[in-house]
Design a protein around this motif. Structure first.
Motif, short mmCIF file in Angstrom:
data_model
loop_
_atom_site.label_atom_id
_atom_site.label_comp_id
_atom_site.label_asym_id
_atom_site.label_seq_id
_atom_site.Cartn_x
_atom_site.Cartn_y
_atom_site.Cartn_z
N ARG A 129 0.80 -1.22 0.00
CA ARG A 129 0.00 0.00 0.00
C ARG A 129 0.83 1.27 0.00
O ARG A 129 0.68 2.13 -0.84
CB ARG A 129 -0.87 0.05 1.27
N THR A 130 1.72 1.37 1.00
CA THR A 130 2.41 2.64 1.22
C THR A 130 3.31 2.99 0.02
O THR A 130 3.30 4.13 -0.45
CB THR A 130 3.23 2.59 2.52
N ARG A 138 11.33 3.89 4.05
CA ARG A 138 10.81 2.89 4.99
C ARG A 138 11.96 1.95 5.37
O ARG A 138 12.72 1.51 4.51
CB ARG A 138 9.67 2.08 4.38
N HIS A 184 4.76 6.11 11.78
CA HIS A 184 4.28 5.96 10.40
C HIS A 184 3.35 7.15 10.15
O HIS A 184 2.13 7.01 10.04
CB HIS A 184 3.53 4.63 10.28
N GLN A 209 0.47 7.30 7.45
CA GLN A 209 -0.67 6.42 7.74
C GLN A 209 -1.62 7.09 8.73
O GLN A 209 -2.84 7.11 8.54
CB GLN A 209 -0.18 5.07 8.28
N ARG A 266 3.97 1.00 14.74
CA ARG A 266 4.32 2.40 14.46
C ARG A 266 3.06 3.19 14.08
O ARG A 266 2.99 4.39 14.30
CB ARG A 266 5.34 2.45 13.34
N VAL A 267 2.06 2.48 13.53
CA VAL A 267 0.80 3.14 13.17
C VAL A 267 0.13 3.66 14.45
O VAL A 267 -0.34 4.80 14.51
CB VAL A 267 -0.15 2.16 12.44
N ARG A 298 -2.78 -5.25 13.02
CA ARG A 298 -2.28 -6.60 12.74
C ARG A 298 -1.29 -7.02 13.81
O ARG A 298 -0.57 -6.19 14.38
CB ARG A 298 -1.57 -6.54 11.39
N GLN A 303 2.05 -8.07 14.52
CA GLN A 303 3.25 -7.86 13.70
C GLN A 303 4.28 -8.95 14.00
O GLN A 303 5.30 -8.67 14.64
CB GLN A 303 3.82 -6.49 13.97
N ARG A 361 8.02 -8.57 13.80
CA ARG A 361 8.74 -7.78 14.80
C ARG A 361 8.74 -8.43 16.19
O ARG A 361 9.18 -7.83 17.16
CB ARG A 361 8.12 -6.38 14.90
N PRO A 380 -5.09 -0.40 8.99
CA PRO A 380 -4.10 0.11 8.02
C PRO A 380 -3.73 -0.90 6.95
O PRO A 380 -3.14 -0.53 5.92
CB PRO A 380 -2.87 0.43 8.90
N GLY A 381 -4.08 -2.18 7.18
CA GLY A 381 -3.69 -3.24 6.26
C GLY A 381 -2.20 -3.54 6.42
O GLY A 381 -1.47 -2.70 6.92
N PRO A 382 -1.73 -4.66 6.00
CA PRO A 382 -2.50 -5.78 5.49
C PRO A 382 -3.31 -6.46 6.60
O PRO A 382 -2.84 -6.53 7.73
CB PRO A 382 -1.41 -6.73 4.94
#
Ligand code: NCD
Length: 335
Positions: free
Chosen positions: A65-66, A115, A148, A151, A188-189, A245, A247, A250, A285-287
Motif C-alpha cells: 500500500r504505502t 521505509r 508511520h 498512515q 508504528r501506526v 495486525r 506484527q 517484529r 491500516p492493512g495488510p
C-alpha cells in the motif's frame, strides 16, 4: 484550492514524526488533501505541481500500500519517480544505507520517501542530507516500531471526512471515542495515531493482551485509557474502532498463545459491535489477517468498514504531503 502562499515552518522540512505537530499542521494537511481528493475525482487526475522534481521511494522493507500510494501520489503531481527495493539493489553488494541515499541525491532527488525495519533510519538519512547542504525533504514511510506519520494522517483524514466529506476538519474529532485494538507494542501506526488523535482531543482507548500493550504509553499520553479485555467497557459508544495486525515479523518471542485464542479474546465481530455507537466505523491500516483481528463479514461490510476508503484517501493525503514538503507551501494553487 486553499491559498498556500505561506512559508511553512522549519519542522516542515522533513516529515519524520507527528510528535511536534500542532492542530494547525493537521488542519493544513486535511485542507490540502481535500483539494487533491477533488483533483482525483476529475477526468484528468494529474496536476503539474511537482513537475521537474524527483521523488525517490527508498523502501528497505516490504510494502504494498504505502509504496504504491506514494508512487502514484508523486506521479499525479507530475514528479519523476525512482523506486528502490533492497533485494535488487547494490545494498546486496555491501553498500551502506547512507551511501544508497547519497546515490539518489546525486541523481537529483528532491524528496526521499524512506521505509526501514529499524527505527531512526529516516531521521539518520535526513540528518545526512542536511549535512550535505541539499534541499532534500525526507518523509518517514514507517520506521521499525517508531512512527508511520502518513498512515496516521490518512487515518485522520478518513475519520474527519465522515463528518464533512468536502471540508474535513480536525475539530470534528473532539471527544469522539476511538478504540485502537491489537498489537500496540510493535505498531508504528498506533504511535503516530496517538500523537494525532490526542492533539485533536479524541477520547483514545487502547485494547490488547497485556503482553502487547505497553503500560508506559499512559505516561507519555496521560489522557488515554488502557484495557486488557475487549469488553463492553472498552467499546461502549465507540465512534471508530481501529484494528491492528499482529506484527509477527517484529516479535522476538511468543506474545500470544494462538491466533484462534487471539481472535476469541480480541477479534472484532458482530457480537462486540453491538457495544459500539450505532454509527461506528472500522479502520485497519492493512495488510489484514482476515478472521484474526477482524471477522471477514465485518471487513466486507461497506456500511461499517472504511478500509478501502483509507487506501483511496492515502493517495490524496500523500499528494498533500509531497506537495507541502516539495514546495514549502510556496505554490499558490494546484490548478
Ligand atoms: C502498516 C505498517 O507497515 O506499519 N501497514 C501499512 O503501512 N499499511 C501496518 C502493518 O504492517 O500491519
Amino acid at each position: 484550492m486553499a491559498n498556500l502562499a505561506v512559508k511553512l515552518p522549519q519542522k516542515w522540512q522533513h516529515l519524520l514524526s507527528l510528535a511536534d505537530f500542532c492542530l494547525a499542521d493537521y488542519e493544513l494537511v486535511l485542507q490540502t488533501a481535500a483539494s487533491f481528493r477533488e483533483v482525483l475525482s476529475r477526468r484528468t487526475k494529474k496536476v503539474p505541481s511537482l513537475q521537474g522534481k524527483v521523488v525517490a521511494n527508498l523502501f528497505f522493507e516490504p510494502s504494498t500500500r504505502t509504496r504504491n500510494s506514494f508512487d502514484l501520489a508523486a506521479k499525479r503531481l507530475s514528479a519523476d519517480t525512482l523506486n528502490f527495493a533492497p533485494g535488487t539493489s547494490s545494498l546486496s553488494k555491501g553498500e551502506t544505507i547512507l551511501d544508497t541515499a547519497r546515490t539518489f541525491l546525486a541523481m537529483g532527488t528532491d524528496l526521499m520517501v524512506v521505509r526501514h525495519s529499524m527505527a531512526g533510519v529516516p531521521q539518520a538519512i535526513a540528518n545526512d542530507m542536511d549535512k550535505l547542504g541539499g534541499q532534500v525533504a525526507v518523509l518517514n514511510a514507517g520506521d521499525g516500531k517508531h512512527e508511520h506519520p502518513s498512515q496516521a494522517l490518512l487515518d485522520l483524514f478518513t475519520m474527519c471526512s465522515q463528518f464533512s466529506a468536502e471540508t474535513p476538519s480536525v475539530h470534528s474529532l473532539k471527544d469522539r471515542k476511538v478504540v485502537i485494538i491489537g498489537d500496540i507494542l510493535h505498531s508504528r501506526v498506533a504511535r503516530s495515531n496517538l500523537w494525532s488523535l490526542t492533539t485533536c482531543l479524541a477520547e483514545v482507548h487502547l485494547v490488547g493482551p497485556a503482553t502487547l500493550v505497553p503500560p508506559e504509553l499512559a505516561q507519555i499520553f496521560p489522557q488515554i485509557q488502557i484495557h486488557y479485555a475487549l469488553d463492553k467497557y472498552a467499546l461502549a459508544g465507540a465512534d471508530f474502532v481501529m484494528l491492528l495486525r499482529l506484527q509477527s515479523e517484529r516479535m522476538e518471542q511468543a506474545f500470544i498463545p494462538s491466533l484462534r485464542e487471539y481472535h476469541q479474546l480480541f477479534g472484532m465481530n458482530s457480537d462486540r459491535l453491538k457495544w459500539c455507537s450505532p454509527q461506528v466505523k472500522l479502520l485497519h491500516p492493512g495488510p489484514v489477517n482476515r478472521g484474526v483481528e477482524i471477522s471477514s463479514n465485518l471487513m466486507d461490510d461497506p456500511n461499517l468498514s472504511l478500509i478501502d476508503q483509507q487506501v483511496t484517501n492515502g493517495i490524496a493525503v500523500r499528494m498533500a504531503l509531497l506537495f507541502l514538503l516539495g514546495t514549502g507551501g510556496r505554490e499558490k494553487a494546484i490548478v
